[in-house]
Design a protein around this motif. Structure first.
Motif, mmCIF file in Angstrom:
data_model
loop_
_atom_site.group_PDB
_atom_site.id
_atom_site.type_symbol
_atom_site.label_atom_id
_atom_site.label_comp_id
_atom_site.label_asym_id
_atom_site.label_seq_id
_atom_site.Cartn_x
_atom_site.Cartn_y
_atom_site.Cartn_z
ATOM 1 N N MET A 78 0.828 -1.195 0.000
ATOM 2 C CA MET A 78 0.000 0.000 0.000
ATOM 3 C C MET A 78 0.874 1.261 0.000
ATOM 4 O O MET A 78 0.615 2.215 -0.739
ATOM 5 N N LEU A 79 1.918 1.263 0.796
ATOM 6 C CA LEU A 79 2.808 2.423 0.864
ATOM 7 C C LEU A 79 3.541 2.637 -0.465
ATOM 8 O O LEU A 79 3.710 3.779 -0.912
ATOM 9 N N LYS A 80 3.964 1.554 -1.094
ATOM 10 C CA LYS A 80 4.617 1.676 -2.399
ATOM 11 C C LYS A 80 3.663 2.262 -3.430
ATOM 12 O O LYS A 80 4.049 3.116 -4.240
ATOM 13 N N ALA A 81 2.414 1.824 -3.416
ATOM 14 C CA ALA A 81 1.424 2.355 -4.351
ATOM 15 C C ALA A 81 1.197 3.847 -4.083
ATOM 16 O O ALA A 81 1.106 4.646 -5.026
ATOM 17 N N THR A 82 1.110 4.230 -2.829
ATOM 18 C CA THR A 82 0.921 5.632 -2.469
ATOM 19 C C THR A 82 2.098 6.479 -2.930
ATOM 20 O O THR A 82 1.908 7.563 -3.494
ATOM 21 N N ILE A 83 3.302 5.981 -2.724
ATOM 22 C CA ILE A 83 4.492 6.706 -3.172
ATOM 23 C C ILE A 83 4.467 6.846 -4.689
ATOM 24 O O ILE A 83 4.783 7.912 -5.232
ATOM 25 N N GLY A 84 4.082 5.804 -5.396
ATOM 26 C CA GLY A 84 3.986 5.858 -6.849
ATOM 27 C C GLY A 84 2.987 6.902 -7.309
ATOM 28 O O GLY A 84 3.252 7.677 -8.238
ATOM 29 N N GLU A 85 1.819 6.957 -6.651
ATOM 30 C CA GLU A 85 0.810 7.944 -7.007
ATOM 31 C C GLU A 85 1.320 9.359 -6.751
ATOM 32 O O GLU A 85 1.123 10.267 -7.572
ATOM 33 N N LEU A 86 1.964 9.567 -5.626
ATOM 34 C CA LEU A 86 2.505 10.888 -5.307
ATOM 35 C C LEU A 86 3.603 11.286 -6.290
ATOM 36 O O LEU A 86 3.702 12.450 -6.682
ATOM 37 N N TYR A 87 4.404 10.338 -6.695
ATOM 38 C CA TYR A 87 5.452 10.606 -7.680
ATOM 39 C C TYR A 87 4.822 11.044 -8.999
ATOM 40 O O TYR A 87 5.287 11.995 -9.631
ATOM 41 N N MET A 88 3.772 10.359 -9.405
ATOM 42 C CA MET A 88 3.110 10.713 -10.658
ATOM 43 C C MET A 88 2.477 12.108 -10.564
ATOM 44 O O MET A 88 2.520 12.869 -11.523
ATOM 45 N N GLU A 89 1.910 12.442 -9.422
ATOM 46 C CA GLU A 89 1.363 13.784 -9.235
ATOM 47 C C GLU A 89 2.467 14.823 -9.341
ATOM 48 O O GLU A 89 2.294 15.869 -9.963
ATOM 49 N N LEU A 90 3.595 14.556 -8.754
ATOM 50 C CA LEU A 90 4.726 15.477 -8.803
ATOM 51 C C LEU A 90 5.188 15.660 -10.237
ATOM 52 O O LEU A 90 5.455 16.780 -10.677
ATOM 53 N N ARG A 91 5.265 14.589 -10.985
ATOM 54 C CA ARG A 91 5.675 14.663 -12.386
ATOM 55 C C ARG A 91 4.636 15.433 -13.209
ATOM 56 O O ARG A 91 4.986 16.178 -14.110
ATOM 57 N N LYS A 92 3.371 15.244 -12.863
ATOM 58 C CA LYS A 92 2.278 15.892 -13.591
ATOM 59 C C LYS A 92 2.372 17.419 -13.470
ATOM 60 O O LYS A 92 2.203 18.138 -14.444
ATOM 61 N N TYR A 93 2.656 17.898 -12.284
ATOM 62 C CA TYR A 93 2.719 19.333 -12.048
ATOM 63 C C TYR A 93 4.128 19.889 -12.211
ATOM 64 O O TYR A 93 4.340 21.070 -12.057
ATOM 65 N N GLY A 94 5.063 19.055 -12.477
ATOM 66 C CA GLY A 94 6.438 19.510 -12.638
ATOM 67 C C GLY A 94 7.079 19.685 -11.275
ATOM 68 O O GLY A 94 6.424 19.680 -10.242
ATOM 69 N N ARG A 95 8.325 19.822 -11.319
ATOM 70 C CA ARG A 95 9.054 19.974 -10.055
ATOM 71 C C ARG A 95 9.061 21.441 -9.685
ATOM 72 O O ARG A 95 9.988 22.175 -9.995
ATOM 73 N N SER A 96 8.015 21.843 -9.042
ATOM 74 C CA SER A 96 7.853 23.241 -8.669
ATOM 75 C C SER A 96 8.489 23.490 -7.310
ATOM 76 O O SER A 96 8.847 22.576 -6.589
ATOM 77 N N THR A 97 8.569 24.749 -6.992
ATOM 78 C CA THR A 97 9.119 25.102 -5.682
ATOM 79 C C THR A 97 8.129 24.688 -4.606
ATOM 80 O O THR A 97 6.921 24.677 -4.830
ATOM 81 N N PRO A 98 8.632 24.360 -3.424
ATOM 82 C CA PRO A 98 7.725 23.935 -2.352
ATOM 83 C C PRO A 98 6.718 25.023 -2.019
ATOM 84 O O PRO A 98 7.051 26.204 -1.996
ATOM 85 N N GLY A 99 5.500 24.639 -1.826
ATOM 86 C CA GLY A 99 4.451 25.559 -1.435
ATOM 87 C C GLY A 99 3.748 26.212 -2.615
ATOM 88 O O GLY A 99 2.767 26.916 -2.439
ATOM 89 N N ARG A 100 4.236 26.019 -3.797
ATOM 90 C CA ARG A 100 3.600 26.618 -4.976
ATOM 91 C C ARG A 100 2.361 25.812 -5.333
ATOM 92 O O ARG A 100 2.416 24.599 -5.464
ATOM 93 N N VAL A 101 1.279 26.508 -5.478
ATOM 94 C CA VAL A 101 0.032 25.857 -5.854
ATOM 95 C C VAL A 101 -0.014 25.783 -7.368
ATOM 96 O O VAL A 101 0.190 26.793 -8.038
ATOM 97 N N PRO A 102 -0.266 24.615 -7.923
ATOM 98 C CA PRO A 102 -0.307 24.510 -9.380
ATOM 99 C C PRO A 102 -1.446 25.345 -9.948
ATOM 100 O O PRO A 102 -2.517 25.431 -9.361
ATOM 101 N N SER A 103 -1.193 25.984 -11.068
ATOM 102 C CA SER A 103 -2.229 26.810 -11.686
ATOM 103 C C SER A 103 -3.265 25.903 -12.332
ATOM 104 O O SER A 103 -2.945 24.819 -12.821
ATOM 105 N N PRO A 104 -4.516 26.358 -12.323
ATOM 106 C CA PRO A 104 -5.561 25.521 -12.927
ATOM 107 C C PRO A 104 -5.370 25.433 -14.432
ATOM 108 O O PRO A 104 -4.899 26.373 -15.068
ATOM 109 N N ARG A 105 -5.712 24.340 -14.992
ATOM 110 C CA ARG A 105 -5.573 24.135 -16.426
ATOM 111 C C ARG A 105 -6.845 24.636 -17.124
ATOM 112 O O ARG A 105 -7.917 24.668 -16.558
ATOM 113 N N GLY A 106 -6.707 25.024 -18.362
ATOM 114 C CA GLY A 106 -7.865 25.517 -19.112
ATOM 115 C C GLY A 106 -7.813 27.023 -19.227
ATOM 116 O O GLY A 106 -6.784 27.660 -19.024
#
Length: 115
Positions: A78-106
């Protein structure tokens, strides 16, 4: 880690057989072994529990360890799956600075400032 056993298991077993067969009392066995009577009673209880588990087809501690290992394996997956999901989210939004809220798409509208 606990302290090492005072007596080897085979000596404890020999004393317990003599106690359970009526050749010795628990107090006599304790004096002979140089331990408390409570220790002899604990050995007797452990011996009987181990025999009961053995006859029931269980190995007592082994079955507890096996269930704990199974539980930890599930948690690990379960923890490995969670880490994988979080990694994919990080990749999705790019490696932004900590605390930066991703801008909405559209379509976005610029913010108008009022003085």
């Amino acid at each position: 880690m606990g302290r090492p056993p005072i007596l080897p298991a085979d000596k404890k077993l020999g004393l317990l057989v003599r106690v359970m067969s009526g050749q010795l009392t628990a107090a006599e066995a304790a004096r002979e072994a140089g331990v408390s009577e409570q220790s002899v009673s604990n050995w007797r209880r452990q011996f009987i529990e181990g025999a009961r588990n053995g006859l029931a087809g269980e190995s007592g501690r082994d079955s507890e360890e096996a269930s704990r290992i199974a539980e930890l394996t599930k948690e690990n997956a379960m923890l490995k799956a969670t880490i994988g999901e979080l990694y994919m989210e990080l990749r999705k939004y790019g490696r932004s600075t900590p605390g930066r809220v991703p801008s909405p798409r559209g379509k976005t509208h610029p913010v108008r400032r009022v003085n």
